[in-house]
Design a protein around this motif. Structure first.
Motif, PDB file in Angstrom:
ATOM      1  N   LEU A  16       3.090 -12.609   7.635  1.00  0.00           N
ATOM      2  CA  LEU A  16       3.605 -12.764   6.963  1.00  0.00           C
ATOM      3  C   LEU A  16       3.997 -11.415   7.691  1.00  0.00           C
ATOM      4  N   ILE A  17       5.367 -10.246   6.887  1.00  0.00           N
ATOM      5  CA  ILE A  17       5.541  -9.459   7.656  1.00  0.00           C
ATOM      6  C   ILE A  17       5.962  -8.880   6.319  1.00  0.00           C
ATOM      7  N   VAL A  18       5.087  -7.745   5.627  1.00  0.00           N
ATOM      8  CA  VAL A  18       5.762  -6.511   4.651  1.00  0.00           C
ATOM      9  C   VAL A  18       6.414  -5.314   5.095  1.00  0.00           C
ATOM     10  N   PRO A  19       7.421  -5.139   4.393  1.00  0.00           N
ATOM     11  CA  PRO A  19       8.081  -2.808   4.652  1.00  0.00           C
ATOM     12  C   PRO A  19       6.052  -2.327   4.285  1.00  0.00           C
ATOM     13  N   LYS A  20       6.117  -0.611   5.257  1.00  0.00           N
ATOM     14  CA  LYS A  20       4.776  -0.201   4.496  1.00  0.00           C
ATOM     15  C   LYS A  20       5.719   0.033   3.567  1.00  0.00           C
ATOM     16  N   GLU A  21       7.020   0.668   3.215  1.00  0.00           N
ATOM     17  CA  GLU A  21       7.140   1.349   2.268  1.00  0.00           C
ATOM     18  C   GLU A  21       6.704  -0.155   0.706  1.00  0.00           C
ATOM     19  N   GLU A  22       6.636  -0.088  -0.356  1.00  0.00           N
ATOM     20  CA  GLU A  22       5.980  -0.702  -1.225  1.00  0.00           C
ATOM     21  C   GLU A  22       6.915  -0.750  -1.804  1.00  0.00           C
ATOM     22  N   VAL A  23       8.259  -2.355  -2.079  1.00  0.00           N
ATOM     23  CA  VAL A  23       8.903  -2.224  -2.832  1.00  0.00           C
ATOM     24  C   VAL A  23       8.335  -3.894  -3.155  1.00  0.00           C
ATOM     25  N   ASP A  24       8.552  -3.529  -5.048  1.00  0.00           N
ATOM     26  CA  ASP A  24       8.601  -5.422  -5.927  1.00  0.00           C
ATOM     27  C   ASP A  24       8.811  -6.358  -4.688  1.00  0.00           C
ATOM     28  N   LYS A  25      10.524  -6.883  -4.661  1.00  0.00           N
ATOM     29  CA  LYS A  25      11.431  -7.677  -4.530  1.00  0.00           C
ATOM     30  C   LYS A  25      12.092  -6.939  -3.981  1.00  0.00           C
ATOM     31  N   PHE A  26      12.236  -8.539  -2.725  1.00  0.00           N
ATOM     32  CA  PHE A  26      13.338  -9.182  -1.635  1.00  0.00           C
ATOM     33  C   PHE A  26      14.464  -7.828  -1.467  1.00  0.00           C
ATOM     34  N   PHE A  27      15.441  -7.981  -2.776  1.00  0.00           N
ATOM     35  CA  PHE A  27      16.251  -7.885  -2.687  1.00  0.00           C
ATOM     36  C   PHE A  27      16.336  -6.718  -3.340  1.00  0.00           C
ATOM     37  N   ASP A  28      15.331  -5.717  -3.447  1.00  0.00           N
ATOM     38  CA  ASP A  28      15.134  -3.874  -4.004  1.00  0.00           C
ATOM     39  C   ASP A  28      15.228  -2.822  -2.749  1.00  0.00           C
ATOM     40  N   VAL A  29      14.723  -4.229  -1.637  1.00  0.00           N
ATOM     41  CA  VAL A  29      14.411  -3.285   0.447  1.00  0.00           C
ATOM     42  C   VAL A  29      15.771  -2.901   0.111  1.00  0.00           C
ATOM     43  N   ARG A  30      15.629  -1.677   0.701  1.00  0.00           N
ATOM     44  CA  ARG A  30      16.880  -0.410   1.167  1.00  0.00           C
ATOM     45  C   ARG A  30      17.583  -1.278   2.211  1.00  0.00           C
ATOM     46  N   ASP A  31      19.252  -1.205   1.747  1.00  0.00           N
ATOM     47  CA  ASP A  31      20.556  -2.309   2.919  1.00  0.00           C
ATOM     48  C   ASP A  31      19.853  -2.331   4.318  1.00  0.00           C
ATOM     49  N   ASP A  32      19.140  -0.588   4.574  1.00  0.00           N
ATOM     50  CA  ASP A  32      19.237  -0.106   5.712  1.00  0.00           C
ATOM     51  C   ASP A  32      17.827  -1.130   6.520  1.00  0.00           C
ATOM     52  N   MET A  33      17.201  -0.712   6.314  1.00  0.00           N
ATOM     53  CA  MET A  33      15.509  -1.964   6.142  1.00  0.00           C
ATOM     54  C   MET A  33      15.261  -3.437   6.181  1.00  0.00           C
ATOM     55  N   LEU A  34      16.623  -4.180   5.677  1.00  0.00           N
ATOM     56  CA  LEU A  34      16.898  -5.551   5.293  1.00  0.00           C
ATOM     57  C   LEU A  34      16.997  -5.917   7.245  1.00  0.00           C
ATOM     58  N   GLY A  35      18.486  -5.003   7.973  1.00  0.00           N
ATOM     59  CA  GLY A  35      18.483  -5.891   8.758  1.00  0.00           C
ATOM     60  C   GLY A  35      17.456  -5.822  10.300  1.00  0.00           C
ATOM     61  N   GLU A  36      16.478  -4.184  10.078  1.00  0.00           N
ATOM     62  CA  GLU A  36      15.720  -3.304  10.328  1.00  0.00           C
ATOM     63  C   GLU A  36      14.006  -4.538  10.710  1.00  0.00           C
ATOM     64  N   TRP A  37      14.572  -4.712   9.539  1.00  0.00           N
ATOM     65  CA  TRP A  37      13.035  -6.244   9.270  1.00  0.00           C
ATOM     66  C   TRP A  37      13.506  -7.691   9.917  1.00  0.00           C
ATOM     67  N   LEU A  38      14.421  -7.621   9.954  1.00  0.00           N
ATOM     68  CA  LEU A  38      15.294  -8.868  11.122  1.00  0.00           C
ATOM     69  C   LEU A  38      14.647  -8.758  12.456  1.00  0.00           C
ATOM     70  N   LEU A  39      15.250  -7.534  12.329  1.00  0.00           N
ATOM     71  CA  LEU A  39      14.906  -7.498  14.029  1.00  0.00           C
ATOM     72  C   LEU A  39      13.143  -6.980  14.657  1.00  0.00           C
ATOM     73  N   PHE A  40      12.992  -7.017  14.064  1.00  0.00           N
ATOM     74  CA  PHE A  40      11.618  -6.812  13.351  1.00  0.00           C
ATOM     75  C   PHE A  40      11.164  -8.177  13.554  1.00  0.00           C
TER      76      PHE A  40
END
Length: 131
Positions: free
Chosen positions: A38-62
């Protein structure tokens, strides 16, 4: 505070694979396949598409080197990616080594692994991890 936030803070133990300032990766304790991470953002966000736009790309790169490490540790046809998010109200991504689409069927029985097996899987993935 979600169970994932407690895992990130170290209040609940986990089989950590990797982390950076924004994300935390750890083994799923109810895996579909060995290596299920599992990969989770450290910032608590309920829904995937509520994650900040800039973090979505970072998530995939991570996730990319982690997926590569899982595939090296557990040879398979693909690393499946799933974002469902129904069980824990904290956005999360599943990385699962798969050979068929059915390997990602979440209604299938989950593996029951011992602490030693989880530790071995963790070590295999970490040893294959290259940034």
């Amino acid at each position: 505070m979600t169970v994932f936030s407690k895992i990130i803070k170290g209040e609940i133990p986990s089989y950590r694979i990797a982390e950076n300032d924004s994300f935390y990766a750890f083994l799923d304790i109810s895996p579909l396949m060995k290596g299920h991470t599992l990969i989770v953002p450290k910032e608590e966000v309920d829904k995937f598409f509520d994650v900040r736009d800039d973090m979505l790309g970072e998530w995939l790169l991570f996730a990319k080197p982690i997926a590569d490490a899982i595939e090296k540790a557990f040879p398979c046809n693909r690393i499946g990616v799933s974002v469902i998010g129904l069980e824990v109200p904290h956005a999360h991504m599943h990385l699962i080594p798969i050979n068929t689409a059915d390997d990602m069927n979440f209604s299938r029985p989950k593996l029951k692994l011992s602490k030693g097996e989880f530790e071995e899987i963790q070590a295999q993935i970490i040893s294959a991890l290259v940034y």
